[in-house]
Design a protein around this motif. Structure first.
Motif, PDB file in Angstrom:
ATOM      1  N   HIS A   1       0.854  -1.187   0.000  1.00 46.24           N
ATOM      2  CA  HIS A   1       0.000   0.000   0.000  1.00 46.24           C
ATOM      3  C   HIS A   1       0.890   1.237   0.000  1.00 46.24           C
ATOM      4  O   HIS A   1       1.859   1.313   0.764  1.00 46.24           O
ATOM      5  CB  HIS A   1      -0.909   0.030   1.226  1.00 46.24           C
ATOM      6  CG  HIS A   1      -1.526  -1.299   1.566  1.00 46.24           C
ATOM      7  ND1 HIS A   1      -2.592  -1.821   0.876  1.00 46.24           N
ATOM      8  CD2 HIS A   1      -1.218  -2.217   2.516  1.00 46.24           C
ATOM      9  CE1 HIS A   1      -2.926  -2.994   1.391  1.00 46.24           C
ATOM     10  NE2 HIS A   1      -2.102  -3.265   2.390  1.00 46.24           N
TER      11      HIS A   1
ATOM     12  N   GLU B   1      -4.058  13.255  -1.792  1.00 48.47           N
ATOM     13  CA  GLU B   1      -5.116  13.056  -2.784  1.00 48.47           C
ATOM     14  C   GLU B   1      -4.686  13.523  -4.170  1.00 48.47           C
ATOM     15  O   GLU B   1      -4.997  12.874  -5.182  1.00 48.47           O
ATOM     16  CB  GLU B   1      -6.384  13.792  -2.351  1.00 48.47           C
ATOM     17  CG  GLU B   1      -7.560  13.634  -3.307  1.00 48.47           C
ATOM     18  CD  GLU B   1      -8.048  12.199  -3.440  1.00 48.47           C
ATOM     19  OE1 GLU B   1      -8.442  11.797  -4.539  1.00 48.47           O
ATOM     20  OE2 GLU B   1      -8.010  11.463  -2.420  1.00 48.47           O
TER      21      GLU B   1
ATOM     22  N   ARG C   1      -1.613  13.675  -5.537  1.00 52.19           N
ATOM     23  CA  ARG C   1      -0.704  12.700  -6.152  1.00 52.19           C
ATOM     24  C   ARG C   1      -1.447  11.416  -6.504  1.00 52.19           C
ATOM     25  O   ARG C   1      -1.185  10.811  -7.542  1.00 52.19           O
ATOM     26  CB  ARG C   1       0.460  12.393  -5.209  1.00 52.19           C
ATOM     27  CG  ARG C   1       1.504  13.495  -5.115  1.00 52.19           C
ATOM     28  CD  ARG C   1       2.728  12.999  -4.359  1.00 52.19           C
ATOM     29  NE  ARG C   1       3.766  14.010  -4.291  1.00 52.19           N
ATOM     30  CZ  ARG C   1       3.872  14.899  -3.314  1.00 52.19           C
ATOM     31  NH1 ARG C   1       2.982  14.900  -2.336  1.00 52.19           N
ATOM     32  NH2 ARG C   1       4.841  15.793  -3.315  1.00 52.19           N
ATOM     33  N   LYS C   2      -2.354  11.005  -5.635  1.00 53.07           N
ATOM     34  CA  LYS C   2      -3.126   9.793  -5.892  1.00 53.07           C
ATOM     35  C   LYS C   2      -3.855   9.893  -7.229  1.00 53.07           C
ATOM     36  O   LYS C   2      -3.793   8.985  -8.066  1.00 53.07           O
ATOM     37  CB  LYS C   2      -4.125   9.562  -4.755  1.00 53.07           C
ATOM     38  CG  LYS C   2      -5.000   8.310  -4.899  1.00 53.07           C
ATOM     39  CD  LYS C   2      -5.872   8.133  -3.654  1.00 53.07           C
ATOM     40  CE  LYS C   2      -6.677   6.842  -3.694  1.00 53.07           C
ATOM     41  NZ  LYS C   2      -7.799   6.888  -4.629  1.00 53.07           N
ATOM     42  N   GLN C   3      -4.528  11.002  -7.441  1.00 55.01           N
ATOM     43  CA  GLN C   3      -5.267  11.184  -8.694  1.00 55.01           C
ATOM     44  C   GLN C   3      -4.315  11.217  -9.887  1.00 55.01           C
ATOM     45  O   GLN C   3      -4.611  10.632 -10.942  1.00 55.01           O
ATOM     46  CB  GLN C   3      -6.086  12.467  -8.625  1.00 55.01           C
ATOM     47  CG  GLN C   3      -7.249  12.406  -7.639  1.00 55.01           C
ATOM     48  CD  GLN C   3      -8.088  13.663  -7.642  1.00 55.01           C
ATOM     49  OE1 GLN C   3      -7.971  14.513  -8.531  1.00 55.01           O
ATOM     50  NE2 GLN C   3      -8.956  13.809  -6.639  1.00 55.01           N
TER      51      GLN C   3
ATOM     52  N   TYR D   1      -1.237   9.868 -10.159  1.00 56.38           N
ATOM     53  CA  TYR D   1      -0.614   8.573 -10.421  1.00 56.38           C
ATOM     54  C   TYR D   1      -1.615   7.584 -10.998  1.00 56.38           C
ATOM     55  O   TYR D   1      -1.278   6.766 -11.861  1.00 56.38           O
ATOM     56  CB  TYR D   1      -0.012   7.995  -9.146  1.00 56.38           C
ATOM     57  CG  TYR D   1       1.146   8.795  -8.576  1.00 56.38           C
ATOM     58  CD1 TYR D   1       1.712   9.866  -9.275  1.00 56.38           C
ATOM     59  CD2 TYR D   1       1.659   8.490  -7.324  1.00 56.38           C
ATOM     60  CE1 TYR D   1       2.753  10.599  -8.741  1.00 56.38           C
ATOM     61  CE2 TYR D   1       2.713   9.216  -6.779  1.00 56.38           C
ATOM     62  CZ  TYR D   1       3.248  10.276  -7.487  1.00 56.38           C
ATOM     63  OH  TYR D   1       4.283  10.987  -6.951  1.00 56.38           O
ATOM     64  N   GLU D   2      -2.861   7.649 -10.518  1.00 55.46           N
ATOM     65  CA  GLU D   2      -3.877   6.753 -11.059  1.00 55.46           C
ATOM     66  C   GLU D   2      -4.207   7.122 -12.506  1.00 55.46           C
ATOM     67  O   GLU D   2      -4.502   6.235 -13.321  1.00 55.46           O
ATOM     68  CB  GLU D   2      -5.130   6.808 -10.193  1.00 55.46           C
ATOM     69  CG  GLU D   2      -4.963   6.104  -8.844  1.00 55.46           C
ATOM     70  CD  GLU D   2      -6.179   6.214  -7.943  1.00 55.46           C
ATOM     71  OE1 GLU D   2      -6.271   5.428  -6.986  1.00 55.46           O
ATOM     72  OE2 GLU D   2      -7.039   7.096  -8.201  1.00 55.46           O
TER      73      GLU D   2
ATOM     74  N   ASN E   1      -1.726   0.192  -4.989  1.00 53.55           N
ATOM     75  CA  ASN E   1      -2.891   0.521  -4.173  1.00 53.55           C
ATOM     76  C   ASN E   1      -2.563   1.794  -3.392  1.00 53.55           C
ATOM     77  O   ASN E   1      -1.817   1.756  -2.413  1.00 53.55           O
ATOM     78  CB  ASN E   1      -3.207  -0.637  -3.217  1.00 53.55           C
ATOM     79  CG  ASN E   1      -4.344  -0.290  -2.270  1.00 53.55           C
ATOM     80  OD1 ASN E   1      -5.236   0.477  -2.617  1.00 53.55           O
ATOM     81  ND2 ASN E   1      -4.303  -0.837  -1.070  1.00 53.55           N
ATOM     82  N   TYR E   2      -3.104   2.915  -3.847  1.00 52.28           N
ATOM     83  CA  TYR E   2      -2.824   4.211  -3.233  1.00 52.28           C
ATOM     84  C   TYR E   2      -3.843   4.507  -2.135  1.00 52.28           C
ATOM     85  O   TYR E   2      -5.042   4.350  -2.325  1.00 52.28           O
ATOM     86  CB  TYR E   2      -2.864   5.323  -4.282  1.00 52.28           C
ATOM     87  CG  TYR E   2      -1.843   5.145  -5.387  1.00 52.28           C
ATOM     88  CD1 TYR E   2      -0.481   5.253  -5.121  1.00 52.28           C
ATOM     89  CD2 TYR E   2      -2.237   4.874  -6.698  1.00 52.28           C
ATOM     90  CE1 TYR E   2       0.458   5.093  -6.129  1.00 52.28           C
ATOM     91  CE2 TYR E   2      -1.302   4.723  -7.711  1.00 52.28           C
ATOM     92  CZ  TYR E   2       0.045   4.825  -7.421  1.00 52.28           C
ATOM     93  OH  TYR E   2       0.974   4.664  -8.411  1.00 52.28           O
TER      94      TYR E   2
ATOM     95  N   THR F   1      -4.825   7.530   0.790  1.00 46.23           N
ATOM     96  CA  THR F   1      -4.585   8.872   1.308  1.00 46.23           C
ATOM     97  C   THR F   1      -4.526   8.824   2.834  1.00 46.23           C
ATOM     98  O   THR F   1      -5.023   7.878   3.460  1.00 46.23           O
ATOM     99  CB  THR F   1      -5.694   9.840   0.872  1.00 46.23           C
ATOM    100  OG1 THR F   1      -6.932   9.428   1.477  1.00 46.23           O
ATOM    101  CG2 THR F   1      -5.837   9.861  -0.645  1.00 46.23           C
TER     102      THR F   1
END
Length: 308
Positions: A33, A38, A40-42, A44-45, A59-60, A62
């Motif tokens: 994990h 948020e 960076r999560k968006q 990278y996804e 699996n990101y 936050t």
């Protein structure tokens, strides 16, 4: 021995963090994990994250999601020194009594800080060496994975926790070493980092220049000798042979690769000089050991940073 390390969290997806995250993902994607904000999560996804030109769908999670996530069996902290306090607070949310923590930060202070904040039974002593991973955007590349040195302060008899992590690393094909005296090993790496990171950052040169330029090597050894002198005062146990060996890990690295601090200077980012030269200066005052070379290096790095 069944491996109980089912939930491994990586905080900090820099070059080293990504290297180890990718190897753990290749072994078992369900175990790994990545904790990040948020934004960076968006990104990278959407854009993907790549290690050696292979796309990884990690699996990101936050920080806000951590409270509902499974507790950590192992936490790998791969942030910069300036972000360590934040990483420690993030770790607190996913911590359980048996969680062990590996800090990939350079220097000799992160383990102490983690122990003070979270409990002395959580951190291993650890560092990475002889890898040449670099990151640009969402791409991390390396030609040499080096090895991760970790363990309890004394590993004459291996603890069950060390054995569990060793088994995991073998399964994930992560090269590692567990020296008997981890404190001494940590200081060996500290001596190398103090010398190589600061000198290459100021001169803005890659490893190739370190390998072949005797004037650069003279600077390296001058800075490193002050760490050796501190080691004698603090009764750590570094030797003249350890000093002469600081070149060995760098000889294995790509001539065109740069130290982490040099990468920061070239990108006009604030450096981790606090955990290198500034720590040497502080210890010098504590043990009454002169550190003029590191004082000059620190002043030069601050002067460079002031121009960013």
């Amino acid at each position: 021995m069944p491996n109980q390390l089912q939930h491994i969290y990586v905080i900090g997806l820099g070059a080293m963090g990504a290297l180890y995250a990718s190897k753990l993902y290749d072994f078992d994607p369900s175990r790994i994990h990545i904790v990040l904000d948020e934004q960076r999560k968006q990104r990278y996804e959407h854009d993907g994250f790549w290690v050696n030109y292979k796309k990884y769908n990690f699996n990101y999670i936050t920080p806000e999601q951590c409270s509902d996530a499974p507790k950590a069996d192992l936490i790998i902290i791969g942030v910069k020194a300036t972000q360590l306090h934040e990483a420690i607070e993030l770790s607190r949310v996913i911590l359980q009594p048996q969680t062990r923590i590996i800090s990939l930060l350079n220097g000799i202070s992160s383990e102490t800080l983690i122990a003070e904040r979270l409990g002395e039974h959580h951190p291993f002593y650890a560092y990475g060496v002889a890898m040449d991973a670099t990151r640009q955007g969402t791409q991390v590349n390396y030609s040499k994975a080096g090895f991760l040195v970790f363990g309890e302060p004394n590993n004459e008899t291996l603890s069950d926790d060390v054995k569990q992590v060793q088994q995991l690393f073998e399964q994930a094909q992560i090269p590692y070493q567990t020296p008997v005296d981890m404190r001494l090993a940590l200081w060996k790496k500290f001596m190398l980092n103090v010398a190589a990171n600061q000198v290459t950052a100021i001169l803005k040169i890659p490893y190739g220049e370190v390998k072949h330029n005797p004037d650069v090597q003279a600077l390296l050894f001058s800075a490193a000798r002050e760490v050796l002198n501190l080691s004698e005062a603090a009764k750590i146990g570094l030797t003249e042979q350890d000093l002469q060996g600081i070149m060995t890990p760098m000889l294995q690295l790509n001539d065109q690769a740069y130290t982490s601090m040099c990468q920061d200077i070239l990108a006009q980012r604030k450096t981790e000089v606090a955990i290198f030269g500034e720590t040497v200066i502080e210890l010098g005052k504590q043990y009454h050991v002169a550190t003029p070379v590191n004082q000059v290096l620190v002043n030069m790095i601050h002067a460079i940073e002031a121009g960013f």
